[in-house]
Design an enzyme around this catalytic site. Structure first.
Site, mmCIF file in Angstrom:
data_model
loop_
_atom_site.group_PDB
_atom_site.id
_atom_site.type_symbol
_atom_site.label_atom_id
_atom_site.label_comp_id
_atom_site.label_asym_id
_atom_site.label_seq_id
_atom_site.Cartn_x
_atom_site.Cartn_y
_atom_site.Cartn_z
ATOM 1 N N HIS A 352 0.797 -1.229 0.000
ATOM 2 C CA HIS A 352 0.000 0.000 0.000
ATOM 3 C C HIS A 352 0.823 1.269 0.000
ATOM 4 O O HIS A 352 0.251 2.359 0.036
ATOM 5 C CB HIS A 352 -0.913 0.045 1.225
ATOM 6 N N LYS A 543 -9.339 13.823 3.966
ATOM 7 C CA LYS A 543 -8.466 12.649 3.975
ATOM 8 C C LYS A 543 -7.485 12.840 5.124
ATOM 9 O O LYS A 543 -7.396 13.936 5.689
ATOM 10 C CB LYS A 543 -7.723 12.500 2.651
ATOM 11 N N ARG A 544 -6.736 11.797 5.479
ATOM 12 C CA ARG A 544 -5.725 11.958 6.519
ATOM 13 C C ARG A 544 -4.860 13.177 6.188
ATOM 14 O O ARG A 544 -4.604 13.467 5.022
ATOM 15 C CB ARG A 544 -4.820 10.713 6.582
ATOM 16 N N LYS A 549 -0.060 14.446 0.831
ATOM 17 C CA LYS A 549 -1.400 14.701 0.295
ATOM 18 C C LYS A 549 -1.611 16.193 -0.007
ATOM 19 O O LYS A 549 -2.562 16.583 -0.648
ATOM 20 C CB LYS A 549 -2.463 14.179 1.257
ATOM 21 N N THR A 651 -8.894 6.232 -2.628
ATOM 22 C CA THR A 651 -10.238 5.722 -2.894
ATOM 23 C C THR A 651 -11.248 6.851 -2.688
ATOM 24 O O THR A 651 -12.351 6.799 -3.227
ATOM 25 C CB THR A 651 -10.615 4.546 -1.957
ATOM 26 N N LYS A 655 -14.914 7.879 -4.702
ATOM 27 C CA LYS A 655 -16.208 8.179 -4.063
ATOM 28 C C LYS A 655 -16.768 9.510 -4.577
ATOM 29 O O LYS A 655 -17.960 9.623 -4.861
ATOM 30 C CB LYS A 655 -16.042 8.258 -2.544
HETATM 31 C C1 LIG Z 1 -12.377 6.735 1.660
HETATM 32 C C2 LIG Z 1 -11.895 7.148 2.967
HETATM 33 C C3 LIG Z 1 -10.545 7.426 3.157
HETATM 34 C C4 LIG Z 1 -9.531 7.388 2.041
HETATM 35 O O1 LIG Z 1 -9.472 8.659 1.439
HETATM 36 P P1 LIG Z 1 -8.273 9.081 0.457
HETATM 37 O O2 LIG Z 1 -8.741 10.385 -0.078
HETATM 38 O O3 LIG Z 1 -8.198 8.036 -0.599
HETATM 39 O O4 LIG Z 1 -7.054 9.184 1.273
HETATM 40 C C5 LIG Z 1 -10.126 7.819 4.405
HETATM 41 N N1 LIG Z 1 -10.982 7.924 5.430
HETATM 42 C C6 LIG Z 1 -12.299 7.677 5.278
HETATM 43 C C7 LIG Z 1 -13.203 7.836 6.444
HETATM 44 C C8 LIG Z 1 -12.794 7.279 4.046
HETATM 45 O O5 LIG Z 1 -14.102 7.024 3.915
#
Ligand SMILES: *Cc1c(COP(=O)(O)O)cnc(C)c1O
Length: 803
Positions: A352, A543-544, A549, A651, A655
């Protein structure tokens, strides 16, 4: 209130409330109704669950085991009843009892047993495995507190324990009968016949706690088996009676510390030893459980690879490779070489990350002290590996050092990624670019040795949670346009593209988006007292928080935009709302400072009357799955702006596109494939490519010159550095900004102008609403391929051999 007994489901919920929750309808509080509803729905799931297990058993089916330190499952009630197709029925039953389903769904705790994408992927995969009717178990840890809850105090992140089990957990079943001994430390001895015996110095009992996972249309119910830890002697009565009350309970406290919290994966701080203990604890219990089941059902342990496929979600469970070897060799008395063939045929490994600091390795003395028998096995595997490697032409000392399971440079360490690589028959990346980079970087030498092992499985998301449940309005619109085929096959969404230019569809699309935005605005008014304009462009980065990022790139561009709006009020600015959310690892100083900066900028911008309603900034606290489900359907623009080459897949990007947001992003991770599927005309791409980033890092990159050459960037960096946003502490961001001048590892300066220009292209596009809506609809239509059903089908066919 209508007569509840006329509705059989209502009667059952009421009965459950009285007899299992122990409340009557008058005294029941929302949590009691929630428990009664879950328990009633669960009863119906159990029948399907048992039937699923019986069918797999009768068919002698091969099972999939997904080992993951994280499962970011979020709330389960809405998902379960939606997948069972019973939402209208449950809504009506509760309504007849005077209870609002949406209201009790909202108080279900969010099971945050993960950090971010990796944990959420595991949760989407579990749902898709059940949907595709594949017999599968998820294995992980039942953290009592999980990921921390984030509060923002005066702009700073504060970490609080997440008490998701405070009201009990009606979904789970504790299986006292499925318990395993997990040892640590101690000595290893061999007898004359060469049989090795490990006598651990301490041990805990791993007890299984099962949660049902319902697939789409309730076709199959699989098991998420999370381990909890129990001391063998929960209380030392002799000690207790002698007056040492705390000492008598120390064993249980120590056992519980194993399952207390999840350490953010990229935290570099202490807790190292506990983390290794956690990894071994759940890997050992899971492997023992898998081996026990196999022997019970099939008799001969040698047929394990025919009946079990074990997937390692990153290296956190990589010690499972050594654990299976130990059980095969020490307990089942299989010769080492034969055991090695069984092991390799059973495991698959998913990588990952390429970030060197996130590639797990353990100091050798720690590993040896905690797991002395596994250390011997690692040495034996390594000897075999390096002997084989030596025979291959072109493998020199440098290559041997890179391939070895032991890192000999400096303090000696055990490399878990190398162990996982050699112990698996398949090693996969999670997006096309990431897989290529794996071959070129971290695993270059291992790849030359085993050129067929590495393969790609681009990540996916479940459309049930991330479209049908979180965005019922859009789901209904799509059904009206293209029928129901997409409900069972996300690739059928492509037909929605034919409606992209239809003015009526566009208008309905816009009404759905606006309603989602209004709902989010109401929610944010409630939680943060913020007033937002639903007609503004909602520009979202959730996101984190991590430097790669590049939330900082977004914040600096926000500062530049703020300057521009004030300097050129006559221009045709498009009203924007900039939303941020995300947690920073507790030991990650710069990430926490970036959160503070976002909040400082928000405070300044939001209270400045000279920007009018044109720009608002908000940092929404405590990002988790439930918050994502509210924000993503309301987003217009999806920020996917990582430094190219650093985001393995992402991911979140999928979404957003599925919910009709346009992406502004770099050519990184799955963004590249998203561009291919939605069409280059329907996405905003900017910035350096992964190759260009690598070349710049190779030499000749002078961020100071780049910053000085960009008026907008220089002004923004200077404003932040000089304390414009932090008058209470003018030097707060000096070091952070100096980092940009000095090295700028994440290429914020290098990409700034391209990013700002891309944002102005976004403004122009948004100004032409019909064009924007058409592109948004094409995004929804284009991303069906990113369903986790597709991803799981690929794993099933190409790695696990179960389809
Ligand atoms: C989908 C999701 C992530 C991943 O987000 P990225 O933008 O791909 O880093 C992280 N936290 C939650 C709660 C998510 O639903």
């Amino acid at each position: 209130m209508p007569n509840a007994t006329e509705d059989p489901l209502a009667a059952r919920i009421l009965d459950t409330l009285i007899h299992r929750v122990g409340k009557d309808a008058k005294a029941a509080r929302p949590h009691d109704w929630l428990a009664a509803t879950i328990l009633t729905v669960r009863d119906d799931i159990i029948d399907r669950w048992m039937a699923s297990t019986r069918e797999a058993h009768a068919a002698g089916a091969k099972r999939v085991y997904y080992l993951s330190l994280e499962f970011l499952i979020g709330r389960l009630l809405r998902d379960a009843i939606a997948n069972l197709g019973r939402t209208p029925e449950v809504t009506a039953a509760l309504a007849s009892l005077g209870v609002d389903l949406a209201e009790i769904e909202e108080i279900e705790p969010d099971a945050a047993l993960g950090n971010g994408g990796l944990g959420r992927l595991a949760a989407c995969f579990m749902e898709s495995l059940a949907t595709l009717e594949l017999p599968a178990y998820g294995y992980g840890i039942r953290y009592m507190n999980g990921m921390f809850r984030q509060r923002i105090d005066d702009g700073w992140q504060v970490e609080l324990p997440e008490t998701w089990l405070a009201h009990g957990n009606p979904w789970e079943f504790e299986r006292r009968e499925s318990a395993y001994f997990v040892g640590f430390g101690g000595d290893v001895a061999a007898n004359e016949a060469g049989q090795v015996h490990w006598s651990p110095a301490e041990a805990v009992e791993a007890v299984a706690v099962d949660t049902p996972v319902v697939g789409w249309r309730g076709k199959r119910v699989n098991t998420l088996r999370l381990w909890t830890a129990v001391a063998f002697d929960p209380i030392r009565l002799d000690q207790f009676n002698a007056g040492d009350h705390e000492g008598a309970l120390a064993g249980q406290v120590r056992a519980e510390s194993l399952v207390r919290v999840l350490y953010p994966a990229d935290s570099t701080a202490a807790g190292q030893e506990l983390r290794l203990r956690q990894e071994y604890f759940f890997s050992s219990a899971s492997i023992q459980d898998i081996v026990r089941r196999h022997v019970q059902y099939f008799g001969d342990i040698r047929t394990l690879p025919d009946k079990a496929a074990i997937q390692l979600n990153d290296t956190h469970p990589a010690v499972a490779v050594a654990e299976l070897m130990r059980l095969l060799v020490d307990h089942h008395e299989i010769a080492f070489d034969a055991a090695w063939e069984i092991t390799k045929a059973t495991f698959g490994y998913t990588n990952h990350t390429l970030l060197p600091e996130a590639l797990e390795s353990w100091p050798l003395p720690l590993f040896e002290r905690l797991l002395p028998r596994h250390m011997q096995i690692v040495y034996a595997i390594n000897a075999k590996l390096l002997r084989e490697a030596r025979k291959v032409e072109g493998v020199d000392d440098r290559a041997i050092a890179a391939i070895s399971l032991i890192d000999e440079g400096g303090e000696r360490r055990v490399r878990m990624a190398n162990l996982a690589f050699v112990g698996a028959h398949s090693v996969n990346g999670v997006a096309a670019l990431h897989t290529e980079l794996m071959k070129q970087t971290v695993f270059a030498d291992l790849h030359r040795l085993y050129p067929t092992k590495i393969n790609n499985k681009t990540n996916g998301i479940t459309p049930r949670r991330w479209l049908f449940e979180c965005n019922p309005g859009l789901t209904a619109l799509i059904r009206d346009c293209i029928g129901d085929a997409f409900l069972d096959d996300a690739s059928a969404l492509s037909a929605f593209a034919d409606h992209a230019g239809d003015a009526q569809v566009q208008e309905r699309f816009d009404a759905v988006k606006r309603a989602n935005k209004v709902a989010l605005v109401d929610h944010l008014k409630g939680v943060m007292g913020l007033r937002l304009d639903p007609d503004a462009l909602f520009d979202v980065q959730i996101k984190r928080i991590h430097e790669y990022k590049r939330q900082l790139l977004n914040i600096l561009e926000t500062v530049a935009l703020y300057d521009q709006i004030r300097s050129h009020p006559e221009r045709d600015w498009q009203p924007r709302v900039k939303l941020f959310a995300g947690k920073a690892a507790s030991s990650y100083h710069n990430a926490k400072l970036i959160i503070k900066l976002a909040n400082d900028v928000a405070r300044r911008v939001n209270s400045d009357p000279s920007v009018g309603g044109l720009l608002k900034v908000a940092f929404v606290p405590n990002y988790n799955v439930s918050l994502a489900e509210k924000i993503i359907p309301a987003a217009d623009l999806s920020e996917q702006i990582s430094t190219a080459g650093m985001e393995a897949s992402g991911t979140g990007n999928m979404k957003f596109a599925l919910n009709g947001a346009l992406t502004i992003g770099t050519l990184d991770g799955a963004n590249i494939e998203i561009r291919d599927y939605v069409g280059a005309d329907n996405i905003v791409i900017f910035g350096l490519t992964a190759d260009e980033v690598a070349a710049k890092r190779g030499g000749g990159y002078e961020p100071r010159a780049v910053i000085e050459a960009s008026r907008e960037l220089a002004q923004a960096v200077n404003a932040v550095a000089s304390g414009v946003f932090s008058p209470d502490d003018p030097n707060r961001y000096k070091d952070l900004m100096n980092g940009l001048y000095d090295h700028d590892w994440f290429m914020v300066a290098a990409d700034f102008d391209a990013y700002a220009a891309a944002q102005r292209r976004v403004d122009g596009w948004w100004d032409d609403q019909p064009a924007w809506r058409a592109a948004a609809i094409r995004n929804v239509a284009g991303v069906g391929w990113f369903s986790s059903d597709r991803t799981i089908r690929e794993y099933a066919e190409q790695i696990w051999g179960v389809m």
